[in-house]
Write a protein that holds these residues in place. Sequence first.
Motif, PDB file in Angstrom:
ATOM      1  N   GLU A 137       0.840  -1.197   0.000  1.00  0.00           N
ATOM      2  CA  GLU A 137       0.000   0.000   0.000  1.00  0.00           C
ATOM      3  C   GLU A 137       0.876   1.248   0.000  1.00  0.00           C
ATOM      4  O   GLU A 137       1.806   1.360   0.791  1.00  0.00           O
ATOM      5  CB  GLU A 137      -0.883   0.003   1.254  1.00  0.00           C
ATOM      6  N   THR A 138       0.585   2.166  -0.921  1.00  0.00           N
ATOM      7  CA  THR A 138       1.249   3.462  -0.941  1.00  0.00           C
ATOM      8  C   THR A 138       0.383   4.440  -1.709  1.00  0.00           C
ATOM      9  O   THR A 138      -0.548   4.029  -2.409  1.00  0.00           O
ATOM     10  CB  THR A 138       2.665   3.376  -1.550  1.00  0.00           C
ATOM     11  N   GLU A 139       0.674   5.709  -1.572  1.00  0.00           N
ATOM     12  CA  GLU A 139      -0.111   6.725  -2.276  1.00  0.00           C
ATOM     13  C   GLU A 139       0.223   6.673  -3.764  1.00  0.00           C
ATOM     14  O   GLU A 139       1.339   6.351  -4.142  1.00  0.00           O
ATOM     15  CB  GLU A 139       0.238   8.108  -1.709  1.00  0.00           C
ATOM     16  N   PRO A 140      -0.741   7.016  -4.622  1.00  0.00           N
ATOM     17  CA  PRO A 140      -0.463   7.018  -6.061  1.00  0.00           C
ATOM     18  C   PRO A 140       0.524   8.131  -6.433  1.00  0.00           C
ATOM     19  O   PRO A 140       0.692   9.097  -5.696  1.00  0.00           O
ATOM     20  CB  PRO A 140      -1.830   7.254  -6.694  1.00  0.00           C
ATOM     21  N   VAL A 141       1.141   7.961  -7.598  1.00  0.00           N
ATOM     22  CA  VAL A 141       2.098   8.949  -8.081  1.00  0.00           C
ATOM     23  C   VAL A 141       1.354  10.221  -8.473  1.00  0.00           C
ATOM     24  O   VAL A 141       0.344  10.175  -9.160  1.00  0.00           O
ATOM     25  CB  VAL A 141       2.869   8.399  -9.300  1.00  0.00           C
ATOM     26  N   VAL A 142       1.841  11.378  -8.012  1.00  0.00           N
ATOM     27  CA  VAL A 142       1.247  12.656  -8.359  1.00  0.00           C
ATOM     28  C   VAL A 142       2.144  13.296  -9.410  1.00  0.00           C
ATOM     29  O   VAL A 142       3.335  13.476  -9.183  1.00  0.00           O
ATOM     30  CB  VAL A 142       1.128  13.573  -7.115  1.00  0.00           C
ATOM     31  N   LYS A 143       1.564  13.601 -10.583  1.00  0.00           N
ATOM     32  CA  LYS A 143       2.360  14.187 -11.669  1.00  0.00           C
ATOM     33  C   LYS A 143       2.913  15.530 -11.261  1.00  0.00           C
ATOM     34  O   LYS A 143       2.248  16.324 -10.622  1.00  0.00           O
ATOM     35  CB  LYS A 143       1.491  14.359 -12.919  1.00  0.00           C
ATOM     36  N   ASN A 149      13.982  15.734  -2.637  1.00  0.00           N
ATOM     37  CA  ASN A 149      13.914  14.939  -1.416  1.00  0.00           C
ATOM     38  C   ASN A 149      12.491  14.653  -0.962  1.00  0.00           C
ATOM     39  O   ASN A 149      12.200  14.661   0.217  1.00  0.00           O
ATOM     40  CB  ASN A 149      14.683  15.634  -0.294  1.00  0.00           C
ATOM     41  N   SER A 150      11.577  14.429  -1.887  1.00  0.00           N
ATOM     42  CA  SER A 150      10.212  14.128  -1.454  1.00  0.00           C
ATOM     43  C   SER A 150      10.029  12.619  -1.385  1.00  0.00           C
ATOM     44  O   SER A 150      10.315  11.902  -2.324  1.00  0.00           O
ATOM     45  CB  SER A 150       9.190  14.746  -2.411  1.00  0.00           C
ATOM     46  N   PHE A 151       9.582  12.156  -0.236  1.00  0.00           N
ATOM     47  CA  PHE A 151       9.307  10.741  -0.030  1.00  0.00           C
ATOM     48  C   PHE A 151       7.871  10.602   0.421  1.00  0.00           C
ATOM     49  O   PHE A 151       7.277  11.531   0.949  1.00  0.00           O
ATOM     50  CB  PHE A 151      10.249  10.162   1.039  1.00  0.00           C
ATOM     51  N   LYS A 152       7.299   9.414   0.212  1.00  0.00           N
ATOM     52  CA  LYS A 152       5.919   9.150   0.646  1.00  0.00           C
ATOM     53  C   LYS A 152       5.907   7.871   1.472  1.00  0.00           C
ATOM     54  O   LYS A 152       6.759   6.998   1.295  1.00  0.00           O
ATOM     55  CB  LYS A 152       4.998   9.036  -0.575  1.00  0.00           C
ATOM     56  N   PRO A 153       4.945   7.720   2.394  1.00  0.00           N
ATOM     57  CA  PRO A 153       4.893   6.506   3.210  1.00  0.00           C
ATOM     58  C   PRO A 153       4.383   5.317   2.398  1.00  0.00           C
ATOM     59  O   PRO A 153       3.560   5.467   1.505  1.00  0.00           O
ATOM     60  CB  PRO A 153       3.913   6.872   4.331  1.00  0.00           C
ATOM     61  N   ALA A 154       4.906   4.137   2.740  1.00  0.00           N
ATOM     62  CA  ALA A 154       4.461   2.905   2.098  1.00  0.00           C
ATOM     63  C   ALA A 154       4.433   1.797   3.141  1.00  0.00           C
ATOM     64  O   ALA A 154       5.272   1.755   4.041  1.00  0.00           O
ATOM     65  CB  ALA A 154       5.400   2.526   0.955  1.00  0.00           C
ATOM     66  N   THR A 155       3.461   0.877   3.011  1.00  0.00           N
ATOM     67  CA  THR A 155       3.367  -0.277   3.901  1.00  0.00           C
ATOM     68  C   THR A 155       3.871  -1.498   3.144  1.00  0.00           C
ATOM     69  O   THR A 155       3.450  -1.760   2.016  1.00  0.00           O
ATOM     70  CB  THR A 155       1.917  -0.501   4.357  1.00  0.00           C
ATOM     71  N   LEU A 156       4.770  -2.253   3.783  1.00  0.00           N
ATOM     72  CA  LEU A 156       5.352  -3.441   3.152  1.00  0.00           C
ATOM     73  C   LEU A 156       4.526  -4.683   3.478  1.00  0.00           C
ATOM     74  O   LEU A 156       3.664  -4.656   4.364  1.00  0.00           O
ATOM     75  CB  LEU A 156       6.790  -3.634   3.641  1.00  0.00           C
ATOM     76  N   ASP A 157       4.829  -5.788   2.778  1.00  0.00           N
ATOM     77  CA  ASP A 157       4.092  -7.041   2.987  1.00  0.00           C
ATOM     78  C   ASP A 157       4.285  -7.612   4.396  1.00  0.00           C
ATOM     79  O   ASP A 157       3.507  -8.447   4.839  1.00  0.00           O
ATOM     80  CB  ASP A 157       4.471  -8.084   1.929  1.00  0.00           C
ATOM     81  N   ASN A 158       5.300  -7.137   5.140  1.00  0.00           N
ATOM     82  CA  ASN A 158       5.498  -7.615   6.513  1.00  0.00           C
ATOM     83  C   ASN A 158       4.904  -6.664   7.550  1.00  0.00           C
ATOM     84  O   ASN A 158       5.089  -6.835   8.742  1.00  0.00           O
ATOM     85  CB  ASN A 158       6.991  -7.830   6.782  1.00  0.00           C
ATOM     86  N   GLY A 159       4.193  -5.616   7.079  1.00  0.00           N
ATOM     87  CA  GLY A 159       3.526  -4.683   7.989  1.00  0.00           C
ATOM     88  C   GLY A 159       4.352  -3.482   8.394  1.00  0.00           C
ATOM     89  O   GLY A 159       3.849  -2.583   9.056  1.00  0.00           O
ATOM     90  N   VAL A 160       5.613  -3.441   8.009  1.00  0.00           N
ATOM     91  CA  VAL A 160       6.483  -2.324   8.370  1.00  0.00           C
ATOM     92  C   VAL A 160       6.218  -1.150   7.422  1.00  0.00           C
ATOM     93  O   VAL A 160       6.022  -1.334   6.234  1.00  0.00           O
ATOM     94  CB  VAL A 160       7.968  -2.754   8.292  1.00  0.00           C
ATOM     95  N   ARG A 161       6.236   0.065   7.997  1.00  0.00           N
ATOM     96  CA  ARG A 161       6.056   1.273   7.176  1.00  0.00           C
ATOM     97  C   ARG A 161       7.416   1.911   6.939  1.00  0.00           C
ATOM     98  O   ARG A 161       8.185   2.100   7.880  1.00  0.00           O
ATOM     99  CB  ARG A 161       5.118   2.252   7.860  1.00  0.00           C
ATOM    100  N   VAL A 162       7.701   2.225   5.662  1.00  0.00           N
ATOM    101  CA  VAL A 162       8.938   2.913   5.298  1.00  0.00           C
ATOM    102  C   VAL A 162       8.593   4.070   4.370  1.00  0.00           C
ATOM    103  O   VAL A 162       7.511   4.109   3.791  1.00  0.00           O
ATOM    104  CB  VAL A 162       9.950   1.971   4.593  1.00  0.00           C
TER     105      VAL A 162
END
Length: 187
Positions: A137-143, A149-162
Amino acid sequence: MPKINGNEIRPGNVLEHDGGLWAAVKVDHVKPGKGGAFAQVELKNLRDGRKLNERFRSADKVERVRLEQKDMQFLYESDGLLNIMDTETYEQVTIPADILGERRPFLQDGMTIVVEFYEEEALNATLPQKVVCKIVETEPVVKGQTAANSFKPATLDNGVRVMVPPFVGTDEDIVVNTETMEYSERA
């Protein structure tokens, strides 16, 4: 076991002190204006995680412990215990799952980990530095959002957020650094 002088203690050394095993986390060598020099050492207990600040003079002798490192393969987890196998002798042992701490979610089936043993007791385990994970799960790409240095949050298959760069999307495999718990690169 070899005895070393108090001024020879270095960060990462494992010492036998006060009836326990302690890892030297931080060492400051102090030379006061009056009196003899000493090493101010921050110690961490390898069995229960307690911290201790201790002062060692150069005349003090401490026992340095060498831990045996073994490559072990993770098999499965049950009741808070990790079942692992020695890759050379195929001997199976169990170690507590909390030995990995916050890196526990990155452990994958069949992964080779390095376990440090003191005699027969497992004291520490380290994962490979880089692990491949899938983004669920992560936010969609914004054109137009291509700031350096812009990063967005993402949830991995093990439940960790990076935090991941904006060009990385859902269902993509990425490489995560297990030491810093940060995005490293695309897989």
